[in-house]
Design a protein around this motif. Sequence first.
Motif, PDB file in Angstrom:
ATOM      1  N   UNK A   1      -0.395  10.099   0.978  1.00 28.53           N
ATOM      2  CA  UNK A   1      -1.182   9.782   2.167  1.00 28.53           C
ATOM      3  C   UNK A   1      -0.288  10.033   3.369  1.00 28.53           C
ATOM      4  N   UNK A   2      -0.819  10.713   4.378  1.00 28.09           N
ATOM      5  CA  UNK A   2      -0.075  10.964   5.613  1.00 28.09           C
ATOM      6  C   UNK A   2      -0.511   9.936   6.648  1.00 28.09           C
ATOM      7  N   UNK A   3       0.468   9.216   7.178  1.00 31.57           N
ATOM      8  CA  UNK A   3       0.206   8.222   8.211  1.00 31.57           C
ATOM      9  C   UNK A   3       0.950   8.641   9.470  1.00 31.57           C
ATOM     10  N   UNK A   4       0.254   8.642  10.606  1.00 24.36           N
ATOM     11  CA  UNK A   4       0.920   9.020  11.850  1.00 24.36           C
ATOM     12  C   UNK A   4       1.871   7.902  12.274  1.00 24.36           C
ATOM     13  N   UNK A   5       2.852   8.256  13.061  1.00 27.78           N
ATOM     14  CA  UNK A   5       3.900   7.318  13.453  1.00 27.78           C
ATOM     15  C   UNK A   5       3.408   6.055  14.115  1.00 27.78           C
ATOM     16  N   UNK A   6       2.395   6.153  14.973  1.00 27.35           N
ATOM     17  CA  UNK A   6       1.915   4.964  15.685  1.00 27.35           C
ATOM     18  C   UNK A   6       0.797   4.237  14.934  1.00 27.35           C
ATOM     19  N   UNK A   7       0.371   4.774  13.810  1.00 28.89           N
ATOM     20  CA  UNK A   7      -0.727   4.192  13.041  1.00 28.89           C
ATOM     21  C   UNK A   7      -0.287   2.967  12.223  1.00 28.89           C
ATOM     22  N   UNK A   8       0.970   2.939  11.770  1.00 29.13           N
ATOM     23  CA  UNK A   8       1.463   1.878  10.892  1.00 29.13           C
ATOM     24  C   UNK A   8       1.881   0.664  11.725  1.00 29.13           C
ATOM     25  N   UNK A   9       1.337  -0.510  11.366  1.00 26.92           N
ATOM     26  CA  UNK A   9       1.705  -1.736  12.080  1.00 26.92           C
ATOM     27  C   UNK A   9       2.665  -2.610  11.282  1.00 26.92           C
ATOM     28  N   UNK A  10       2.677  -2.445   9.949  1.00 23.60           N
ATOM     29  CA  UNK A  10       3.637  -3.214   9.161  1.00 23.60           C
ATOM     30  C   UNK A  10       3.947  -2.512   7.844  1.00 23.60           C
ATOM     31  N   UNK A  11       5.160  -2.751   7.388  1.00 21.38           N
ATOM     32  CA  UNK A  11       5.614  -2.253   6.094  1.00 21.38           C
ATOM     33  C   UNK A  11       6.276  -3.432   5.396  1.00 21.38           C
ATOM     34  N   UNK A  12       5.765  -3.778   4.215  1.00 24.14           N
ATOM     35  CA  UNK A  12       6.310  -4.906   3.456  1.00 24.14           C
ATOM     36  C   UNK A  12       6.515  -4.485   2.002  1.00 24.14           C
ATOM     37  N   UNK A  13       7.387  -5.220   1.315  1.00 25.01           N
ATOM     38  CA  UNK A  13       7.547  -4.990  -0.117  1.00 25.01           C
ATOM     39  C   UNK A  13       6.279  -5.438  -0.823  1.00 25.01           C
ATOM     40  N   UNK A  14       5.872  -4.680  -1.822  1.00 23.06           N
ATOM     41  CA  UNK A  14       4.736  -5.069  -2.648  1.00 23.06           C
ATOM     42  C   UNK A  14       5.285  -5.627  -3.945  1.00 23.06           C
ATOM     43  N   UNK A  15       4.791  -6.754  -4.349  1.00 21.63           N
ATOM     44  CA  UNK A  15       5.227  -7.357  -5.614  1.00 21.63           C
ATOM     45  C   UNK A  15       4.329  -6.910  -6.767  1.00 21.63           C
ATOM     46  N   UNK A  16       3.517  -5.893  -6.513  1.00 19.62           N
ATOM     47  CA  UNK A  16       2.626  -5.352  -7.536  1.00 19.62           C
ATOM     48  C   UNK A  16       3.083  -3.935  -7.871  1.00 19.62           C
ATOM     49  N   UNK A  17       3.420  -3.731  -9.126  1.00 25.00           N
ATOM     50  CA  UNK A  17       3.887  -2.426  -9.590  1.00 25.00           C
ATOM     51  C   UNK A  17       2.765  -1.399  -9.514  1.00 25.00           C
TER      52      UNK A  17
END
Length: 161
Positions: A118-134
């Motif tokens: 998936x391509x996400x533009x630079x200003x589109x992402x508001x948060x990045x977190x670790x996922x505890x789901x494999x």
Amino acid sequence: MKMVKLFLPMLGLLFAASAMAQNAAPAGDAARGRKLYEERMCHRCHSASTRIGPDLTGVTARLARADLFIAIVDPSRDISPAYLPKRFTTKSGASYTGFLVYDAPTARLVQTGPDTTVRLTGDEVVSVTDSRVSLMPTGLLNGLKDSEVADFYAFLKTLKK
């Protein structure tokens, strides 16, 4: 009560996998196990051409049989830091879980499956977190007979360094 109903089948699978792994398992047929490995699509994430899942070469030497089956039945139980997916949330509220494969100020590429990015533009992402789901799906051993699980394990034992 609803949570208990969802959890009990998983608990049963964990106990069954653990018991099966600890008891002397019947010798399996590696050729039939290879077929199961391919039918269950394991090769799509555990081949040398992708980084979604770990290399399974020598896995039966690295992990006890019980630990290996528990990892297959419950892949989110203990995720190696190298394979911990990230969850990317966008301004629109959409979220994507996967591995960051390209990061630049103008865009990010997130691998969400063996052949999906998936391509996400630079200003589109508001948060990045670790996922505890494999990203590894649960239920990969569902419906298999004990002899088929033995076949699967026999195949994994052939993956030596």
